[in-house]
Motif scaffolding. Structure first.
Motif, mmCIF file in Angstrom:
data_model
loop_
_atom_site.group_PDB
_atom_site.id
_atom_site.type_symbol
_atom_site.label_atom_id
_atom_site.label_comp_id
_atom_site.label_asym_id
_atom_site.label_seq_id
_atom_site.Cartn_x
_atom_site.Cartn_y
_atom_site.Cartn_z
ATOM 1 N N ARG A 15 -19.450 3.794 2.987
ATOM 2 C CA ARG A 15 -19.991 2.523 2.496
ATOM 3 C C ARG A 15 -19.981 2.495 0.963
ATOM 4 O O ARG A 15 -19.551 1.529 0.346
ATOM 5 N N GLY A 16 -20.428 3.595 0.379
ATOM 6 C CA GLY A 16 -20.469 3.686 -1.082
ATOM 7 C C GLY A 16 -19.081 3.600 -1.680
ATOM 8 O O GLY A 16 -18.869 2.945 -2.710
ATOM 9 N N PHE A 17 -18.102 4.257 -1.022
ATOM 10 C CA PHE A 17 -16.742 4.254 -1.539
ATOM 11 C C PHE A 17 -16.144 2.847 -1.472
ATOM 12 O O PHE A 17 -15.562 2.359 -2.454
ATOM 13 N N ALA A 18 -16.303 2.203 -0.322
ATOM 14 C CA ALA A 18 -15.741 0.854 -0.157
ATOM 15 C C ALA A 18 -16.363 -0.122 -1.150
ATOM 16 O O ALA A 18 -15.659 -0.917 -1.794
ATOM 17 N N ARG A 19 -17.669 -0.053 -1.321
ATOM 18 C CA ARG A 19 -18.334 -0.954 -2.263
ATOM 19 C C ARG A 19 -17.893 -0.674 -3.704
ATOM 20 O O ARG A 19 -17.710 -1.592 -4.493
ATOM 21 N N GLY A 20 -17.744 0.608 -4.008
ATOM 22 C CA GLY A 20 -17.322 0.988 -5.363
ATOM 23 C C GLY A 20 -15.942 0.444 -5.670
ATOM 24 O O GLY A 20 -15.701 -0.117 -6.752
ATOM 25 N N ILE A 21 -15.004 0.611 -4.734
ATOM 26 C CA ILE A 21 -13.633 0.120 -4.934
ATOM 27 C C ILE A 21 -13.651 -1.399 -5.121
ATOM 28 O O ILE A 21 -13.009 -1.930 -6.029
ATOM 29 N N LEU A 22 -14.402 -2.077 -4.263
ATOM 30 C CA LEU A 22 -14.480 -3.543 -4.367
ATOM 31 C C LEU A 22 -15.044 -3.964 -5.723
ATOM 32 O O LEU A 22 -14.555 -4.911 -6.345
ATOM 33 N N ALA A 23 -16.071 -3.236 -6.174
ATOM 34 C CA ALA A 23 -16.701 -3.570 -7.459
ATOM 35 C C ALA A 23 -15.704 -3.381 -8.601
ATOM 36 O O ALA A 23 -15.582 -4.238 -9.488
ATOM 37 N N VAL A 24 -14.961 -2.257 -8.577
ATOM 38 C CA VAL A 24 -13.979 -1.986 -9.639
ATOM 39 C C VAL A 24 -12.895 -3.071 -9.652
ATOM 40 O O VAL A 24 -12.552 -3.624 -10.710
ATOM 41 N N MET A 25 -12.386 -3.394 -8.466
ATOM 42 C CA MET A 25 -11.315 -4.394 -8.390
ATOM 43 C C MET A 25 -11.825 -5.774 -8.818
ATOM 44 O O MET A 25 -11.121 -6.530 -9.486
ATOM 45 N N THR A 26 -13.055 -6.095 -8.436
ATOM 46 C CA THR A 26 -13.616 -7.404 -8.809
ATOM 47 C C THR A 26 -13.726 -7.533 -10.325
ATOM 48 O O THR A 26 -13.351 -8.565 -10.902
ATOM 49 N N VAL A 27 -14.221 -6.482 -10.971
ATOM 50 C CA VAL A 27 -14.342 -6.525 -12.440
ATOM 51 C C VAL A 27 -12.954 -6.663 -13.063
ATOM 52 O O VAL A 27 -12.733 -7.461 -13.978
ATOM 53 N N ASN A 28 -12.012 -5.887 -12.542
ATOM 54 C CA ASN A 28 -10.654 -5.907 -13.087
ATOM 55 C C ASN A 28 -10.036 -7.304 -12.985
ATOM 56 O O ASN A 28 -9.489 -7.836 -13.953
ATOM 57 N N ILE A 29 -10.161 -7.883 -11.801
ATOM 58 C CA ILE A 29 -9.558 -9.206 -11.573
ATOM 59 C C ILE A 29 -10.290 -10.277 -12.386
ATOM 60 O O ILE A 29 -9.662 -11.165 -12.967
ATOM 61 N N ALA A 30 -11.619 -10.150 -12.463
ATOM 62 C CA ALA A 30 -12.398 -11.144 -13.222
ATOM 63 C C ALA A 30 -11.980 -11.149 -14.690
ATOM 64 O O ALA A 30 -11.768 -12.207 -15.283
ATOM 65 N N PHE A 31 -11.813 -9.953 -15.276
ATOM 66 C CA PHE A 31 -11.410 -9.886 -16.687
ATOM 67 C C PHE A 31 -9.991 -10.407 -16.870
ATOM 68 O O PHE A 31 -9.694 -11.083 -17.857
ATOM 69 N N THR A 32 -9.113 -10.079 -15.918
ATOM 70 C CA THR A 32 -7.730 -10.562 -16.018
ATOM 71 C C THR A 32 -7.709 -12.094 -15.940
ATOM 72 O O THR A 32 -6.988 -12.747 -16.696
ATOM 73 N N ALA A 33 -8.526 -12.632 -15.021
ATOM 74 C CA ALA A 33 -8.558 -14.090 -14.852
ATOM 75 C C ALA A 33 -9.092 -14.778 -16.100
ATOM 76 O O ALA A 33 -8.568 -15.811 -16.531
ATOM 77 N N ILE A 34 -10.135 -14.170 -16.695
ATOM 78 C CA ILE A 34 -10.722 -14.775 -17.906
ATOM 79 C C ILE A 34 -9.746 -14.672 -19.079
ATOM 80 O O ILE A 34 -9.545 -15.616 -19.836
ATOM 81 N N GLY A 35 -9.136 -13.451 -19.196
ATOM 82 C CA GLY A 35 -8.258 -13.203 -20.332
ATOM 83 C C GLY A 35 -6.940 -13.938 -20.148
ATOM 84 O O GLY A 35 -6.148 -14.055 -21.048
#
Lengths: 273, 234
Positions: free
Chosen positions: A253-273
């Motif tokens: 559970r921790g691993f899946a949530r961590g991966i999702l969190a990392v990808m979400t931040v990455n995509i959010a910054f890419t989308a903003i930038g």
């Protein structure tokens, strides 16, 4: 009378269906909302001097040493592999096709903006995030969390705030080390193959010239946020462990949530930038 | 000089049964500075729940629990934490974190709530540890210590600093009678300074010789917290 009974059954079924949809939606949204709320809580707690008692400072130092100090070798090794596989290949193929002028821009776009935050996030998640899931999960299921509260010690300030902020700083530190390592190894390998001419400084200058003013803000911010969400999601996953849950439930559970969190931040910054 | 403010007051406190497992009857108790109450409980779980009730960790259906004049339900988080820092507790479940050494487990509350130097705290803790029969502060992880040493270390942690209230959940087991004299001796000194003691025991036989020192004797059973008369009948 019969029509009234039919209407009651329909209303009952509609309410049950709505309840099921609501339950599903709430379950899916509960953790992201908790993450946002806890993130805001960490920001507020972090700027309050009274939160930084010596126990919190010691926990921050301990996590920083474990994450940044302990993860440096893994990060540099991964950076070397990324340098070999990505930078030297980019230099080789761009040189071969006569598109050398695109080298800086390509490296900034792919390596610095996209690959570095994701790989550093994965390293942090594996080395430190999972450790937090295990440790805090054990505290929650073993009753030690309640014991801390009973001693007047706020687990949020002592554990969640300190670890999340320490991982944010570690994310930035390891990210910079990763980028430098990958560029250096990529250049070294390309020089040995003869696919790049000129000095290391010229190569670095080319990369830095390709960076925009926004990159100087967005890349460090992305690294900070990646470390922060890894720490926060891991701590929350550990803290919300139910008494009957063990590591075999918490770790995936921790691993899946961590991966999702990392990808979400990455995509959010890419989308903003 | 002793204060006139009771250290602990249970004012017709009715705990929420679902949250604590405690019987939902009004509980009454008032401990003045220096008082000592001996409470017989049916199980360790009941003892832990009653101790939790005393430090505001159990929600109430009605009534109030006050410590040093402050109602737990009316305090903000900072004041709650500060007041809990004045409680020394020997607890049975979740007492030790294996993330830390036993030494850090012992010192953690004092390191968190006070600005006493580490050296000063170590000195005070080591002195207490020796009084309880340990050679010094245990540096191993708690899971590597024996039950007897953990019981000694728990007493050291509870008595370190100057607690206003001591909550002792079965601090001395039948097989550790040697722990009783130093505990009673230290408790007597702390009571002289104004500390109130709530001792929750499952096996009253261990405490037989100590009964004359107590100011209150109670029993926690299905009917709630019931005083026991000197003849021993509830």
């Amino acid at each position: 009378m019969k029509r009234h009974g039919l209407r009651s059954v329909l209303v009952f079924r509609l309410r049950a269906a709505l309840a099921a949809i609501g339950h599903w939606a709430r379950t899916q949204l509960r953790f992201p909302l908790a993450l946002l709320a806890a993130g805001w809580g960490v920001m507020l707690d972090g700027v309050r001097p009274s939160s930084w008692r010596r126990t919190a400072r010691a926990e921050f130092r301990r996590t920083l040493r474990q994450a940044a100090g302990g993860g440096l070798v893994s990060t540099l090794f991964t950076a070397a592999l990324a340098g070999l596989a990505m930078v030297s290949q980019a230099l080789y193929w761009l040189g071969l096709t006569g598109l050398d002028r695109l080298t800086g821009g390509l490296i900034v776009t792919i390596l610095l903006r996209e690959v570095t935050p994701v790989l550093v996030g994965l390293i942090l998640l594996g080395r430190s995030g999972m450790l937090s899931v295990t440790e805090l999960g054990a505290l929650a299921t073993g009753g030690q969390l309640r014991s801390l509260i009973g001693q007047g010690i706020d687990p949020f300030s002592l554990l969640v705030m300190t670890r999340s902020l320490a991982l944010a700083v570690s994310g930035f530190t390891l990210g910079i080390a990763f980028a430098m390592g990958a560029l250096f190894v990529g250049f070294l390998f390309s020089s040995l193959l003869g696919s790049i001419q000129g000095s290391l400084w010229r190569f670095i200058d080319e990369v830095l010239t390709a960076m925009t003013a926004a990159d100087y803000v967005a890349i460090p911010l992305k690294l900070l946020f990646v470390g922060f969400v890894v720490g926060l999601s891991s701590c929350l996953t550990g803290l919300e462990a139910a008494p009957e849950e063990d590591q075999s439930v918490l770790m995936p559970r921790g691993f899946a949530r961590g991966i999702l969190a990392v990808m979400t931040v990455n995509i959010a910054f890419t989308a903003i930038g | 000089m002793r204060s006139d403010v009771p250290v602990l007051v249970l004012e017709d406190a009715v705990p929420v049964f679902e949250a604590s497992g405690l019987p939902p009857w009004p509980m009454r108790l008032s401990l003045m500075p220096g008082d000592c109450a001996l409470v017989e409980t049916r199980s360790g779980r009941d003892a832990a729940a009653l101790a939790d009730l005393c430090i505001g960790l159990v929600p109430l259906r009605s009534g109030a629990v006050r410590m040093l004049g402050s109602d737990w339900d009316r305090l903000d988080n900072r004041r709650t934490a500060a007041l809990r820092a004045r409680v020394g507790r020997v607890r049975q479940r979740g007492a030790w974190s294996d993330m830390l050494s036993a030494q850090l487990n012992i010192l953690l509350p004092q390191l968190h709530h006070t600005d006493r130097s580490v050296g000063e705290l170590m000195e005070a803790a080591t002195s207490l540890a020796r009084r309880f029969g340990l050679p010094g502060l245990p540096t191993e992880r708690p899971d590597r210590l024996s039950e007897a040493d953990l019981a000694r270390a728990a007493c050291v942690r509870a008595l370190l600093g100057r607690p206003a209230l001591l909550l002792l959940e079965n601090p001395v087991a039948a097989e550790q009678p040697d722990l009783l004299p130093p505990l009673l001796d230290t408790m007597a000194r702390m009571r002289e300074r104004g500390c109130a003691v709530l001792c929750l025991v499952r096996d009253p036989a261990v405490w037989r010789s100590f009964e004359r020192w107590t100011t209150h004797r109670l029993q926690l059973g299905e009917n709630g917290l019931v005083p026991i008369d000197p003849a021993g009948d509830p």
